[in-house]
Design an enzyme around this catalytic site. Structure first.
Site, PDB file in Angstrom:
ATOM      1  N   GLY A 131       0.811  -1.210   0.000  1.00  0.00           N
ATOM      2  CA  GLY A 131       0.000   0.000   0.000  1.00  0.00           C
ATOM      3  C   GLY A 131       0.842   1.256   0.000  1.00  0.00           C
TER       4      GLY A 131
ATOM      5  CD  GLU B  45     -12.225  19.359   3.340  1.00  0.00           C
ATOM      6  OE1 GLU B  45     -11.424  19.901   4.133  1.00  0.00           O
ATOM      7  OE2 GLU B  45     -11.936  18.363   2.648  1.00  0.00           O
TER       8      GLU B  45
ATOM      9  CG  ASP C  43      -7.402   4.986   6.875  1.00  0.00           C
ATOM     10  OD1 ASP C  43      -6.936   5.689   7.783  1.00  0.00           O
ATOM     11  OD2 ASP C  43      -7.860   5.461   5.812  1.00  0.00           O
TER      12      ASP C  43
ATOM     13  N   GLY D 284      -0.182   4.411   0.320  1.00  0.00           N
ATOM     14  CA  GLY D 284      -0.887   5.552   0.869  1.00  0.00           C
ATOM     15  C   GLY D 284       0.066   6.376   1.713  1.00  0.00           C
TER      16      GLY D 284
ATOM     17  N   GLY E 215       0.770   6.195   4.900  1.00  0.00           N
ATOM     18  CA  GLY E 215       1.604   5.388   5.783  1.00  0.00           C
ATOM     19  C   GLY E 215       2.710   4.676   5.047  1.00  0.00           C
TER      20      GLY E 215
ATOM     21  CD  GLN F 172      -0.644  14.905  10.436  1.00  0.00           C
ATOM     22  OE1 GLN F 172       0.260  14.378  11.081  1.00  0.00           O
ATOM     23  NE2 GLN F 172      -0.405  15.845   9.536  1.00  0.00           N
TER      24      GLN F 172
END
Length: 418
Positions: free
Chosen positions: A10, A169, A299, A12, A14, A315
Site C-alpha cells: 500500500g 468540503e 486506516d 498511501g 503510511g 496524520q
C-alpha cells in the site's frame, strides 16, 4: 547487519512515509500496490467538482522510488498472506518477506445499505472523482433538454451524506461550482433551482472538532445555500429519489456517500483478529499478535489510545509508517522502541472560498486564517513540485476569476487485455 527484505503493501500516506524512512538503510525494500501512484485523497473532492485535474493530486511511485536507494516497486494486487511461510500472495505469484508492513488503507462503509451501495457515489479512488465529475456535469446537460420541470429540478439536486470533513468540503465546493461557474455555463436553466443538501445523522457537523467550529460550519454552509439536514438518516435510494428515516423523500439523481469508512477488503481475507469496521487489531508496537515481523499501519489498523480507537486519518497513518520503519531498524540493531504513541497535531476542514475551520495546537481558527492555513498545509503535504505549482495556480485562478477549468465530460474506454 544482515540485509533483510522488507515488503510494504500500500502506497498511501503510511506506506510512503515508511518507505522514506527505510530507504538507504541497508535493506531490500519492495513496494507493492495495485496502482502505480500515490493518491492525495484529501483533494479528491476538488477533482470531482472540476477544480483540479486528476494527475495534479497523484504522483508516480516509481518516480518517488528513483531517489530512494534499495527500493523497488511491483504493480500487483495482494490477494492473501501466509504468515507462517512469510509469503505474500499476489496476482502475479508469491513474494517472500523478512518484514512486512501492511498499509492497505480503507474502503467506503455503506453500513449494509444495499441500495445505497448500488446507487451512491463515493470518493476513495481517483476514478471515483472522475466518474462523479462526469455525472455532475452530465446531469446539467440532461437538465437543459429535460421538458419536465420536476425532473429537471431533480437532475440539479445533489444529496451529500455525512457531516465530517469530506462531506462538508464536498458540499461547499459543489455549491460554489453551481453558483459561480455552472450558473454562467447554463444560463437557460435558472440555476437558482439547483439544490445541494448535506445530510448528517447526528445533531452537529464536524463532530471531531469543538462545537463552536461545528456551529460556524453549519451557519456558513447555510449562508452559501447548502441545505443542512441534521438528525437525518438515508434509508433508501434509487435513480430518482433519496428516502430519509422520517419518511421524507428528496427527488434527486445524485447521492454522494461520505458517512463512514471501513478497513480495506484485504483485512477480511486475513486470519487475524479484527475490531469495528473490520480493522486489524495490532499490538502497542503496531505488530500482529504472534507475528512480530508483521506491522499493520494506517486506516486498516485498530489501536486504542487513551481509551479510544485512533481515527482513520492521514496524520495517524504517517506517524505509524515512520514508527514501523524505525521499529524494524531497531529490531535489526537488537533494540526495542517504546510503544507507538500518536501525537495529535489537530484537524481542519475547508468550507468554501475564504472560509475554513481548524483546531490546531489548542488554537481554534475559523474563516480566512483557517482557510489560508488549510491551503498551505495541503500544498506542503502534496508530493511533487509540479503538483504543488499546478494546484496552487488552479487555486489562484479560481480565487480571482471564479472559474474552474476542468469542466470536462470524459468517456473512459476499458483497457485492452493481452
Amino acid at each position: 547487519m544482515q540485509k533483510k527484505r522488507i515488503v510494504i503493501v500500500g502506497m498511501g500516506f503510511g506506506g510512503v512515509h515508511a518507505a522514506q524512512a527505510l530507504a538507504g538503510k541497508g535493506h531490500d525494500i519492495l513496494l507493492v500496490d495495485r496502482n502505480n501512484y500515490h493518491l492525495f485523497q484529501p483533494l479528491l473532492y476538488q477533482v470531482a467538482t472540476a477544480g483540479l485535474e486528476q494527475e495534479s493530486i497523484a504522483y508516480s511511485v516509481r518516480a518517488m522510488a528513483r531517489s530512494w536507494p534499495d527500493v523497488r516497486f511491483h504493480l500487483t494486487e495482494v490477494t492473501g498472506i501466509d504468515f507462517s511461510r512469510k509469503e505474500i500472495q499476489v496476482t502475479s505469484g508469491l513474494l517472500p518477506y523478512d518484514y512486512l508492513i501492511i498499509g492497505a488503507g480503507s474502503a467506503t462503509n455503506f453500513f449494509g445499505l444495499t441500495a445505497v451501495e448500488q446507487h451512491a457515489f463515493d470518493l476513495k479512488e481517483l476514478e471515483d472523482a472522475e466518474v462523479l465529475r462526469n455525472h455532475i456535469l452530465s446531469a446539467f446537460e440532461r437538465a437543459v433538454i429535460e421538458p419536465d420541470p420536476a425532473r429537471k429540478r431533480a437532475l440539479m439536486t445533489f444529496v451529500v451524506v455525512g457531516g465530517g470533513p469530506t462531506g462538508v468540503e464536498f458540499a461547499g465546493a459543489l455549491i460554489e461550482l453551481v453558483n459561480f461557474v455552472l450558473a454562467k455555463d447554463y444560463p437557460e436553466l435558472g440555476i437558482h433551482t439547483a439544490r445541494v443538501a448535506l445530510v448528517e445523522a447526528t445533531d452537529r457537523l464536524l463532530a471531531a472538532m469543538p462545537q463552536e467550529l461545528g456551529m460556524y460550519t453549519l451557519q456558513k454552509l447555510r449562508s452559501m445555500s447548502v441545505e443542512v439536514l441534521l438528525n437525518a438518516q438515508v434509508v433508501d435510494v434509487d435513480e430518482e429519489k433519496v428516502s430519509l428515516h422520517d419518511g421524507a423523500v428528496i427527488p434527486a439523481h445524485t447521492l454522494v456517500w461520505s458517512a463512514g469508512v471501513k478497513a480495506a477488503p484485504l483485512a477480511a481475507r486475513l486470519e487475524v483478529p479484527r475490531a469495528a469496521g473490520g480493522r486489524i487489531i495490532v499490538e502497542p508496537d503496531l505488530t500482529l499478535a504472534d507475528h512480530p515481523d508483521v506491522f499493520v499501519i494506517g486506516d486498516i489498523a485498530w489501536l486504542q489510545q487513551d481509551g479510544k480507537a485512533l481515527p482513520m486519518i492521514a496524520q495517524v497513518a504517517m506517524q505509524m509508517g515512520v514508527y514501523a520503519a524505525k521499529a524494524i531498524l531497531a529490531k535489526e540493531q537488537g533494540s526495542v522502541l517504546p510503544p507507538f504513541r500518536y501525537h495529535d497535531k489537530g484537524s481542519m476542514a475547508t468550507i468554501g472560498r475564504n472560509a475554513a475551520v481548524a483546531n490546531v495546537f489548542g488554537l481554534q481558527l475559523r474563516g480566512y486564517p483557517a482557510w489560508l492555513a488549510w491551503l498551505l498545509l495541503h500544498l506542503y503535504y502534496l508530493i511533487g513540485f509540479r503538483n504543488r505549482i499546478v494546484v496552487l495556480l488552479n487555486w489562484v485562478w479560481y480565487y480571482w476569476f471564479h472559474e474552474r477549468q476542468v469542466r470536462l465530460i470524459t468517456r473512459r474506454k476499458p483497457m485492452k487485455q493481452d
